[in-house]
Design a protein around this motif. Structure first.
Motif, PDB file in Angstrom:
ATOM      1  N   GLY A 179      56.049  22.424  -9.864  1.00 53.36           N
ATOM      2  CA  GLY A 179      55.961  21.258 -10.738  1.00 53.36           C
ATOM      3  C   GLY A 179      57.087  21.512 -11.816  1.00 53.36           C
ATOM      4  N   PRO A 180      57.012  20.753 -13.085  1.00 49.35           N
ATOM      5  CA  PRO A 180      58.197  21.027 -14.171  1.00 49.35           C
ATOM      6  C   PRO A 180      57.875  22.419 -14.526  1.00 49.35           C
ATOM      7  CG  PRO A 180      56.526  18.910 -14.460  1.00 49.35           C
ATOM      8  CD  PRO A 180      56.064  19.909 -13.428  1.00 49.35           C
ATOM      9  N   GLY A 181      59.370  23.112 -14.659  1.00 50.77           N
ATOM     10  CA  GLY A 181      59.373  24.511 -15.086  1.00 50.77           C
ATOM     11  C   GLY A 181      58.874  25.557 -13.972  1.00 50.77           C
ATOM     12  N   GLN A 182      58.766  25.116 -12.698  1.00 55.05           N
ATOM     13  CA  GLN A 182      58.496  26.099 -11.826  1.00 55.05           C
ATOM     14  C   GLN A 182      59.535  26.069 -10.719  1.00 55.05           C
ATOM     15  OE1 GLN A 182      54.623  24.592 -10.560  1.00 55.05           O
ATOM     16  NE2 GLN A 182      53.620  26.002 -11.765  1.00 55.05           N
ATOM     17  N   VAL A 183      59.230  27.217  -9.957  1.00 62.38           N
ATOM     18  CA  VAL A 183      60.123  27.420  -8.541  1.00 62.38           C
ATOM     19  C   VAL A 183      59.519  27.774  -7.560  1.00 62.38           C
ATOM     20  CG1 VAL A 183      62.160  28.001 -10.023  1.00 62.38           C
ATOM     21  CG2 VAL A 183      60.658  29.847  -9.084  1.00 62.38           C
ATOM     22  N   ARG A 184      59.973  27.226  -6.392  1.00 63.36           N
ATOM     23  CA  ARG A 184      59.414  27.951  -5.118  1.00 63.36           C
ATOM     24  C   ARG A 184      60.030  29.007  -4.555  1.00 63.36           C
ATOM     25  NH1 ARG A 184      58.128  23.328  -1.704  1.00 63.36           N
ATOM     26  NH2 ARG A 184      60.222  23.657  -0.683  1.00 63.36           N
ATOM     27  N   ILE A 185      59.157  30.085  -4.214  1.00 61.97           N
ATOM     28  CA  ILE A 185      60.067  31.246  -3.626  1.00 61.97           C
ATOM     29  C   ILE A 185      59.543  31.793  -2.260  1.00 61.97           C
ATOM     30  CG2 ILE A 185      60.329  33.999  -4.344  1.00 61.97           C
ATOM     31  CD1 ILE A 185      59.542  33.546  -6.855  1.00 61.97           C
ATOM     32  N   ALA A 186      60.589  31.813  -1.633  1.00 61.82           N
ATOM     33  CA  ALA A 186      60.478  32.287  -0.165  1.00 61.82           C
ATOM     34  C   ALA A 186      60.319  34.077  -0.331  1.00 61.82           C
ATOM     35  CB  ALA A 186      61.598  32.220   0.665  1.00 61.82           C
TER      36      ALA A 186
END
Length: 300
Positions: free
Chosen positions: A22-29
């Motif tokens: 969402g806003p202000g988030q990242v997805r991490i592997a």
């Protein structure tokens, strides 16, 4: 994941939808995920009154990995960046979400496993020390000093010019000396053993073990307000404080801790690593209370 509270056997490897940032988030592997006592306390239901979760739930907070996707408004982190910090969607996974203010760049000199072992330990130690208002030259007792949080707390305290008395079993006393702490045995008689090496007792204390030391720590400091537990919610009944919240400047703490590790000022001991399917074994090992350093899962 776990669909119900219970022992380690409730943990199962399962599929879930890919989480979208969402806003202000990242997805991490995820390359590595740290295992902390709070993980199995939440899984067991012991923390349900204080930290309830929506079931089914993915455990884990500590995370290190590569940014795979960024949410709206994220400009200072890019896809492909190596990062570490705290996940909000559970870090025992191949993919996890994290808020931008809860991650930092992983230095090249710091391994994935060590980076994943740092976030909870570093932010918890820094937060506790800030609340205690510690000053250079003071003496602090760290109960459970050989554990994942304890070892980082010892080294941060020494870096800040504090005298550290650390409790641990005899087999870990040489290890604590190597970190700059004065080791004493934990358990009954703790007050006398600490006063044998520090006649005035201690100026402050941190309970990182949750093994019933709080009355002794309050006696040693003479002031329950200068005793913090990271593991025992009953602390407040003694006038001490139970700390489980987040510090304000999390990214700043992560940056500083990583720089200290990269420079060799802080050493993070990795006790064992496990594949994702080994999460139950990692929880069982953590629950013994006899782990030196951190346990880490390596999902990929």
């Amino acid at each position: 994941m776990f669909a119900e509270y219970g022992d380690a056997e409730v943990l199962r490897v399962a599929e879930r939808a890919v989480p979208e940032p969402g806003p202000g988030q990242v997805r991490i592997a995820v390359r590595a995920a740290g295992v902390n006592p709070i993980d199995w306390k939440i899984r067991s239901g012991a923390m349900a009154a204080v930290m309830p979760v929506d079931l089914p739930a993915v455990p884990g907070v500590d995370v290190a990995g590569v940014v795979e996707c960024v949410g709206p408004g994220v400009t200072d982190v890019a896809v492909g960046d190596d990062v570490f910090g705290k996940a909000v969607s559970g870090s025992y996974a191949e993919l996890a979400l994290a808020n931008l203010d809860a991650i930092a760049a992983k230095p090249e000199a710091v391994s994935w496993e060590v980076a994943a072992a740092l976030p909870v330990a570093a932010t918890t130690a820094y937060h506790a020390f800030a609340l205690l208002g510690l000053e250079r030259g003071e003496t602090i007792v760290i109960d459970g000093a050989a554990g994942g949080v304890g070892t980082v707390a010892v080294q941060v305290a020494r870096h800040r010019g504090l005298t550290v008395i650390g409790t641990a079993g005899p087999r870990n006393h040489d290890y604590l000396r190597s970190l700059g702490a004065i080791p004493v045995a934990y358990g009954d008689g703790l007050v006398d053993r600490v006063r044998a090496v520090a006649a005035h007792g201690a100026d402050a204390a941190v309970d990182a073990a949750g093994r019933g030391s709080l009355p002794a720590l309050v006696e040693l400091t003479g002031n329950p307000h200068r005793v913090i537990s990271l593991a025992d919610a009953s602390a407040e009944s003694l006038g001490a404080r139970f700390v489980y919240g987040e510090p304000g400047d999390m990214r700043g703490i992560l940056d500083e801790a990583a720089a200290l590790v990269a420079a060799g000022t802080i050493t993070v001991t990795i006790a064992r690593t496990y594949p994702l399917a080994g999460a139950a074994a990692a929880h069982r090992d953590s629950q013994t209370g006899h782990v030196r350093g951190k346990l880490v899962l390596t999902p990929i």
